[in-house]
Write a protein that holds these residues in place. Structure first.
Motif, PDB file in Angstrom:
ATOM      1  N   HIS A  15      12.584  84.850  67.340  1.00 55.02           N
ATOM      2  CA  HIS A  15      13.448  83.774  66.859  1.00 55.02           C
ATOM      3  C   HIS A  15      12.591  82.612  66.384  1.00 55.02           C
ATOM      4  O   HIS A  15      11.605  82.253  67.031  1.00 55.02           O
ATOM      5  CB  HIS A  15      14.403  83.295  67.975  1.00 55.02           C
ATOM      6  CG  HIS A  15      15.332  82.216  67.526  1.00 55.02           C
ATOM      7  ND1 HIS A  15      16.425  82.459  66.733  1.00 55.02           N
ATOM      8  CD2 HIS A  15      15.313  80.873  67.745  1.00 55.02           C
ATOM      9  CE1 HIS A  15      17.062  81.320  66.496  1.00 55.02           C
ATOM     10  NE2 HIS A  15      16.396  80.345  67.091  1.00 55.02           N
ATOM     11  N   ALA A  16      12.964  82.031  65.246  1.00 55.94           N
ATOM     12  CA  ALA A  16      12.329  80.816  64.725  1.00 55.94           C
ATOM     13  C   ALA A  16      10.808  80.954  64.621  1.00 55.94           C
ATOM     14  O   ALA A  16      10.071  80.009  64.903  1.00 55.94           O
ATOM     15  CB  ALA A  16      12.693  79.616  65.585  1.00 55.94           C
ATOM     16  N   ARG A  37       8.772  82.665  66.416  1.00 56.83           N
ATOM     17  CA  ARG A  37       8.091  82.927  67.676  1.00 56.83           C
ATOM     18  C   ARG A  37       8.633  84.214  68.285  1.00 56.83           C
ATOM     19  O   ARG A  37       9.800  84.578  68.085  1.00 56.83           O
ATOM     20  CB  ARG A  37       8.290  81.772  68.663  1.00 56.83           C
ATOM     21  CG  ARG A  37       7.588  80.479  68.256  1.00 56.83           C
ATOM     22  CD  ARG A  37       6.077  80.637  68.360  1.00 56.83           C
ATOM     23  NE  ARG A  37       5.372  79.395  68.104  1.00 56.83           N
ATOM     24  CZ  ARG A  37       4.936  79.014  66.914  1.00 56.83           C
ATOM     25  NH1 ARG A  37       5.173  79.784  65.859  1.00 56.83           N
ATOM     26  NH2 ARG A  37       4.274  77.880  66.762  1.00 56.83           N
ATOM     27  N   LEU A  69      13.634  78.096  70.965  1.00 51.68           N
ATOM     28  CA  LEU A  69      14.345  77.565  69.809  1.00 51.68           C
ATOM     29  C   LEU A  69      13.379  76.849  68.874  1.00 51.68           C
ATOM     30  O   LEU A  69      12.227  76.574  69.220  1.00 51.68           O
ATOM     31  CB  LEU A  69      15.456  76.627  70.267  1.00 51.68           C
ATOM     32  CG  LEU A  69      16.450  77.211  71.276  1.00 51.68           C
ATOM     33  CD1 LEU A  69      17.558  76.209  71.580  1.00 51.68           C
ATOM     34  CD2 LEU A  69      17.048  78.513  70.772  1.00 51.68           C
ATOM     35  N   SER A  70      13.859  76.501  67.685  1.00 50.46           N
ATOM     36  CA  SER A  70      12.999  75.893  66.674  1.00 50.46           C
ATOM     37  C   SER A  70      12.469  74.527  67.089  1.00 50.46           C
ATOM     38  O   SER A  70      11.421  74.092  66.613  1.00 50.46           O
ATOM     39  CB  SER A  70      13.760  75.777  65.346  1.00 50.46           C
ATOM     40  OG  SER A  70      14.939  75.013  65.505  1.00 50.46           O
ATOM     41  N   ASN A  71      13.175  73.837  68.003  1.00 44.63           N
ATOM     42  CA  ASN A  71      12.723  72.522  68.465  1.00 44.63           C
ATOM     43  C   ASN A  71      11.792  72.607  69.676  1.00 44.63           C
ATOM     44  O   ASN A  71      11.420  71.586  70.249  1.00 44.63           O
ATOM     45  CB  ASN A  71      13.910  71.620  68.783  1.00 44.63           C
ATOM     46  CG  ASN A  71      14.781  72.157  69.913  1.00 44.63           C
ATOM     47  OD1 ASN A  71      14.469  73.188  70.520  1.00 44.63           O
ATOM     48  ND2 ASN A  71      15.887  71.477  70.185  1.00 44.63           N
ATOM     49  N   GLU A  86      21.779  78.218  65.103  1.00 47.99           N
ATOM     50  CA  GLU A  86      20.962  78.337  66.305  1.00 47.99           C
ATOM     51  C   GLU A  86      21.783  78.194  67.588  1.00 47.99           C
ATOM     52  O   GLU A  86      21.389  77.543  68.540  1.00 47.99           O
ATOM     53  CB  GLU A  86      19.810  77.330  66.291  1.00 47.99           C
ATOM     54  CG  GLU A  86      18.619  77.802  67.103  1.00 47.99           C
ATOM     55  CD  GLU A  86      17.361  76.997  66.861  1.00 47.99           C
ATOM     56  OE1 GLU A  86      16.275  77.600  66.912  1.00 47.99           O
ATOM     57  OE2 GLU A  86      17.446  75.783  66.636  1.00 47.99           O
ATOM     58  N   GLU A 104      21.651  85.369  61.338  1.00 51.30           N
ATOM     59  CA  GLU A 104      21.581  84.014  60.813  1.00 51.30           C
ATOM     60  C   GLU A 104      22.596  83.800  59.695  1.00 51.30           C
ATOM     61  O   GLU A 104      22.806  82.669  59.251  1.00 51.30           O
ATOM     62  CB  GLU A 104      20.165  83.738  60.299  1.00 51.30           C
ATOM     63  CG  GLU A 104      19.111  83.723  61.407  1.00 51.30           C
ATOM     64  CD  GLU A 104      17.709  83.498  60.874  1.00 51.30           C
ATOM     65  OE1 GLU A 104      17.548  83.469  59.635  1.00 51.30           O
ATOM     66  OE2 GLU A 104      16.773  83.356  61.684  1.00 51.30           O
ATOM     67  N   HIS A 149      11.577  85.778  61.447  1.00 50.32           N
ATOM     68  CA  HIS A 149      12.943  85.756  61.978  1.00 50.32           C
ATOM     69  C   HIS A 149      13.155  84.389  62.620  1.00 50.32           C
ATOM     70  O   HIS A 149      12.339  83.963  63.398  1.00 50.32           O
ATOM     71  CB  HIS A 149      13.126  86.856  63.031  1.00 50.32           C
ATOM     72  CG  HIS A 149      14.576  87.070  63.422  1.00 50.32           C
ATOM     73  ND1 HIS A 149      15.560  87.253  62.496  1.00 50.32           N
ATOM     74  CD2 HIS A 149      15.176  87.102  64.635  1.00 50.32           C
ATOM     75  CE1 HIS A 149      16.720  87.414  63.133  1.00 50.32           C
ATOM     76  NE2 HIS A 149      16.520  87.331  64.417  1.00 50.32           N
TER      77      HIS A 149
END
Length: 409
Positions: A136-137, A139, A182-184, A228, A265, A409
């Motif tokens: 995800h994101a 990673r 997550l992306s953050n 997300e 997504e 991804h």
């Protein structure tokens, strides 16, 4: 499925598959004039594979299938068998998240397979009972059940041949768990013990706990939707995490277990399985769940056929895909729950009692659904939009798990 989805063009992957011929795997040359009498067929094949690797030849968009005692590496465009790797034990396979590698879960831990170059690397993330692999994101997150250790890595680092070291977290107690970053930089990971799993917690990028919810008995599996929104399955629904908060989505039954999910997504709706008998040795459900992460509502869809935990997937435009035991692949509109297509792919089958035993398995990449058929030793490629079975191959042995390279991804 709406008209805009139907009208979208096939990708290059699907077009390439559409023109490829039906091939049988594992050729063996009959001309032995240039080889010594002691050369066996297997030795010749290994030498040819080594020569190809040394010459820089790569497998196109590799697929990887497990069999009892090893791995098959197949060309993703032709399904031609490119390499056989012996690897004893029960092995599981998952995309690593780049354009060449696949994680192989073995008795000793997560091993890295360079599928493009047809070789097991020396990279291993050691630990007892390697479990879920989540991408995800950008990673990839490994969860080792036997230790409770979570490892986050950048899969791009695998290209250098060295072990990418990344963020790690150790659960309070070992358990069969799962985690996603997550992306953050927030890390969502499950909470539990070997005897009881209860929910999930979230750490910020500095590993400080910022959220927790233990109202998710039997927590298992995860999936991410558009925006997300991340869900983990419970024995009574799902637990959603979105915008810094947990939300419980209750099942319509007191016991309504959702243990396997598939996200996209392209859609805010998650696809999940759905079981209602807590005492069954093996429940063969006929309904799937659709969880809308925007409304926190759950819809059940009766398929009229059972399926297994290896039957769920998502199409290129968010379509929900389920491979039934009647042999057909169903294409479901996640917004309406309507079965838009029923594509015959394999013969009728029944899910075995032992989860490690082979059964038809679905793996989706771009516009192509790959389906294994252990009973006939076949592997099929199906164009999701046209419904055409465009390529098939017969392998030397029946396969169990099926995966492949899925970059980004």
């Amino acid at each position: 499925m709406n008209k805009s989805i139907r009208d979208r063009a096939l990708t290059g992957t699907a077009l390439a598959l559409a023109v490829s011929a039906v091939l049988t795997a594992c050729g063996g040359g009959g001309d032995t004039s240039s080889s010594s009498a002691s050369d066996t067929k297997a030795q010749k094949e290994r030498k040819a594979a080594k020569d190809a690797r040394d010459a820089g030849a790569l497998v196109e968009e590799p697929l990887v299938a497990t069999f009892d005692g090893g791995l098959y590496i197949l060309d993703g465009k032709t399904l031609k068998l490119a390499e056989t790797i012996e690897l004893p034990g029960f092995n599981r396979v998952n995309p690593a998240g780049d354009d060449a590698h696949v994680f192989v879960s073995t008795d000793s831990g997560f091993r890295v397979l360079d599928a493009a170059r047809r070789t097991l690397t020396d990279i291993t993330y050691e630990g007892a009972k390697p479990g879920h692999v989540v991408r995800h994101a950008g990673r990839t997150v490994l969860f080792t059940d036997g230790t409770g250790e979570v490892t986050v890595l950048d899969p791009a680092g695998l290209a250098g041949g060295e072990k990418p070291e990344g963020r790690t977290y150790t659960s309070a107690e070992p358990h069969h768990g799962v985690a996603v970053e997550l992306s953050n930089g927030e890390l969502l990971t499950t909470v539990g013990t070997e005897e009881k799993r209860t929910g999930a917690l979230v750490l910020d990028k500095d590993d400080k706990e910022i959220a927790r919810n233990e109202n998710c008995p039997g927590v298992h599996g995860e999936a991410a939707a558009r925006g997300e929104a991340v869900a983990v399955g419970c024995e009574d629904g799902v637990l959603l995490y979105k915008d810094g908060e947990f939300t419980k989505v209750d099942a319509p039954d007191d016991y309504g277990r959702i243990g396997n999910q598939a996200g996209s997504e392209e859609s805010p709706v998650l696809l999940g399985d759905y079981k209602t008998d807590p005492d069954a040795e093996l429940e063969r459900p006929t309904r799937v769940s659709l969880i809308d992460t925007e409304t926190a509502k759950l819809r059940l869809v009766d398929l009229g056929t059972s399926y297994s935990f290896r039957s769920l997937g998502r199409g290129p435009h968010g379509e929900a895909l389920v491979l039934g035991t009647d042999g057909a692949l169903r294409v479901i509109d996640p917004e309406t729950g309507e079965v838009e297509k029923r594509i015959p792919v394999v013969g009728e089958w029944q899910e075995p009692l032992d989860w490690q035993q082979p059964r038809p398995t679905l793996f989706v990449r771009d516009h192509t659904a790959y389906v294994s058929e252990p009973g006939t030793r076949e592997l099929h490629a199906v164009d999701i939009e046209s419904g055409e079975k465009v390529t098939s191959v017969t392998l030397p042995k029946s396969t169990d798990e099926l995966s492949g390279v899925v970059p980004g991804h």
